[in-house]
Design an enzyme around this catalytic site. Structure first.
Site, mmCIF file in Angstrom:
data_model
loop_
_atom_site.group_PDB
_atom_site.id
_atom_site.type_symbol
_atom_site.label_atom_id
_atom_site.label_comp_id
_atom_site.label_asym_id
_atom_site.label_seq_id
_atom_site.Cartn_x
_atom_site.Cartn_y
_atom_site.Cartn_z
ATOM 1 C CB SER A 155 -11.927 -4.898 5.258
ATOM 2 O OG SER A 155 -12.254 -3.646 5.709
ATOM 3 N NE ARG A 204 -4.098 -1.522 10.699
ATOM 4 C CZ ARG A 204 -4.927 -0.819 9.951
ATOM 5 N NH1 ARG A 204 -6.204 -1.110 9.943
ATOM 6 N NH2 ARG A 204 -4.475 0.168 9.223
ATOM 7 N NE ARG A 247 -3.811 -2.289 0.573
ATOM 8 C CZ ARG A 247 -4.858 -2.555 1.338
ATOM 9 N NH1 ARG A 247 -5.291 -1.667 2.207
ATOM 10 N NH2 ARG A 247 -5.491 -3.710 1.243
ATOM 11 C CD GLU A 262 -2.500 3.871 4.169
ATOM 12 O OE1 GLU A 262 -3.366 4.747 4.218
ATOM 13 O OE2 GLU A 262 -2.734 2.669 4.009
ATOM 14 C CD GLU A 270 -10.451 -1.758 8.714
ATOM 15 O OE1 GLU A 270 -10.817 -0.572 8.666
ATOM 16 O OE2 GLU A 270 -9.906 -2.356 7.780
ATOM 17 N NE ARG A 306 -5.459 3.647 12.572
ATOM 18 C CZ ARG A 306 -6.349 3.249 11.689
ATOM 19 N NH1 ARG A 306 -6.561 1.976 11.492
ATOM 20 N NH2 ARG A 306 -7.034 4.132 11.007
ATOM 21 C CG HIS A 307 -2.089 3.272 8.091
ATOM 22 N ND1 HIS A 307 -2.675 4.062 9.044
ATOM 23 C CD2 HIS A 307 -3.091 2.824 7.298
ATOM 24 C CE1 HIS A 307 -3.993 4.088 8.837
ATOM 25 N NE2 HIS A 307 -4.276 3.345 7.789
#
Ligand code: ATP
Ligand code: AMO
Length: 476
Positions: free
Chosen positions: A402, A450, A248, A250, A399, A256-257
């Site tokens: 998903s 996570r 990702r 990101e 989260e 948390r990423h």
């Protein structure tokens, strides 16, 4: 059979026996006529000692000069001391007859392992917002201050940082999560797959994708195995899972990423309703947590000792909260949540607190998310087309999974792609796969780091990846 015994195999029943082991020198103490070595082997420590009555003075001096972290081979006699051995996990001791320095460490370490093993009650102090190695806390009686080692210093010296007992434990628990994920799914007729990570288009849409040159054509690093795990189901594997890298782009620094993480993905056909999949996933998490608590107690305790945390609570009857009900719950508690927009991080955390109070659990599900907040492949709720047959799983209000029922009608899928700004041509093979008969199916994607982070109450996700990647870190 191994030439060297492992520490765990040396028990008090072996008192008087001669043993041979290989370990690191964790610390050396003792003056004049005695040397005490604390030996370390992953997160076990054992004392070994040597006295001038038994050996030549040169041997004592030689031993005392072996730098910390060197790898030594020791032959000696097992002893069981009358008093507990302080600062060692193992309560037997070796009286050294012979010692060989098999591979020496440099004497100056860029990371002091004792400092890096200090108890950290407030993990945000490790964030590098504070100057590295900042001394915090009151001066202790003996004049020694408690030092917090910054996360950047740790990561720059990751191979030493990983030797810290808590970090040893974290990475071993990570392996445990994968082990029990795989075990549960294999026992339930899932087939393990490995999908390509070099792909022609985006799998999740959006801008968070790494693009690269593929012999003159454009390619992407897979943002998820999404399209391929579904194609595997349609190819009659019916129940599949994958443990693999997820990329990702990101471009932000959060606790948390990551830019590369490990995805635990699964996908399956169902009989009547997508809740069959939700329930299977819930049961799977129950299995994983139960087995971790059973088989990884030592590791969990080792993390607990350095980073004290509240034990994670999982209740088998996992609360399933409809998205619109979650909005109501938040509204009642005085927080605003648009029922047609995604939950933000803050509201997720607030919801987590409310659920914890009401159901006494750290684990819950929200389902039926608004279509606006979900990827193009999510099945529209036939009774309420502004919503989708989708779900997120939460641990401690964050989260971790998903998932959704997927659209298995090619026309509807192409329409939804366009709505979400994806050119159907770029994913034509995927869309076409639903033209030749497809089971209704659903699945989910879990972020391994996570789950690990939240199970152990770790603040920074970088601690949960062996060699983490974020926008500022491509080494080591
Ligand atoms: P996913 O990518 O699976 O949806 P995520 O946890 O990355 O999971 P997002 O859906 O991207 O979550 O966003 C959920 C919430 O996380 C957002 O509402 C936002 O508050 C927060 N968030 C996402 N990205 C960032 C970021 N880069 N920095 C700070 N907060 C973020
Ligand atoms: P999603 O994008 O929500 O869904 O990702 C699934 C899970 O992966 C984790 N995660 C991350 N972990 C670390 N760093 C990140 N940057 C990051 N982004 C996401 C989260 C998240 O819940 N294809 C869908 C899954 C599916 O529907 O099956 C997907 O990728 O734990």
């Amino acid at each position: 059979e191994r030439k060297f015994l492992r520490m765990k195999d040396i028990t008090s029943e072996m008192e008087g026996q001669t043993v041979k082991l290989r370990a690191r020198v964790h610390r050396t103490t003792g003056k004049g006529k005695a040397v005490f070595l604390i030996l370390r082997e992953n997160f076990s420590t054992m004392q070994a000692c040597m006295f001038s009555n038994d050996v030549e003075q040169e041997m004592l001096d030689y031993t005392r000069r072996i730098p910390k972290e060197s790898i030594v081979i020791i032959e000696g006699t097992v002893q069981v001391p009358h008093r507990p051995i302080k600062k060692c996990t193992e309560q037997v001791e070796i009286l050294i007859n012979g010692i060989w320095n098999q591979h020496s460490s440099l004497p100056r370490l860029p990371l002091n392992l004792d400092d890096a093993s200090n108890i950290v009650r407030d993990q945000t102090l490790e964030d590098d917002l504070i100057p590295e190695n900042q001394k915090v806390g009151k001066k202790k009686k003996k004049g020694r201050q408690s030092i917090v080692v910054g996360q950047n210093t740790r990561l720059n010296n990751r191979i030493l940082d990983l030797r810290v007992p808590a970090n040893q434990a974290i990475m071993r628990i990570s392996a445990g999560i994968c082990r029990f994920f795989r075990e549960y799914l294999q026992d339930n007729d899932f087939v393990e797959i490995h999908s390509p990570k070099l792909i022609g288009g985006t799998s999740e849409g959006g801008s968070e994708v790494f693009r690269l040159d593929y012999f003159g054509s454009d390619a992407c690093l897979a943002q998820s195995p999404q399209l391929y795990k579904q194609m595997a189901v349609v190819s009659d594997f019916e129940r599949v899972f994958e443990i693999g890298p997820v990329f990702r782009a990101e471009n932000s620094l959060t606790p948390r990423h990551l830019c590369e993480f490990t995805g635990l993905d699964l996908e399956m056909s169902f009989d009547d309703h997508y809740f069959e999949v939700v329930d299977l996933i819930s049961e799977m998490f129950g299995y994983i947590f139960e087995r971790l608590n059973e088989k990884y107690r030592r590791e969990i305790d080792a993390v607990q000792q350095q980073y004290p945390f509240k034990e994670f609570i999982f209740k088998p009857n996992v609360p399933k909260i409809k998205f619109t009900d979650a909005c109501e719950i938040l509204k009642k508690a005085g927080f605003h949540q648009d029922p047609l927009k995604d939950l933000g991080t803050e509201n997720e955390e607030k919801l987590g607190k409310i659920v914890k109070k009401k159901y006494k659990t750290d684990f819950f599900i929200v389902y039926n998310y608004p279509a606006e907040a979900r990827p193009f492949y999510s099945m529209i709720n036939p009774n309420d087309p502004e919503y989708t047959n989708s779900y997120d799983f939460f641990m401690r209000g964050q989260e971790i999974l998903s998932g959704a029922q997927r659209i298995h009608d090619p026309e509807m899928l192409a329409e939804r792609a366009i709505v979400k700004g994806i050119q159907p041509e770029t994913i034509q093979d995927y869309i076409d796969c639903f033209k030749y008969g497809a089971y209704p199916h659903a699945g989910g994607g879990i972020g391994l780091e996570r789950v690990l982070k939240l199970f152990l109450g770790i603040h920074n996700i970088r601690k949960c990846s062996m060699f983490p990647r974020d926008p500022k870190r491509l080494t080591p």
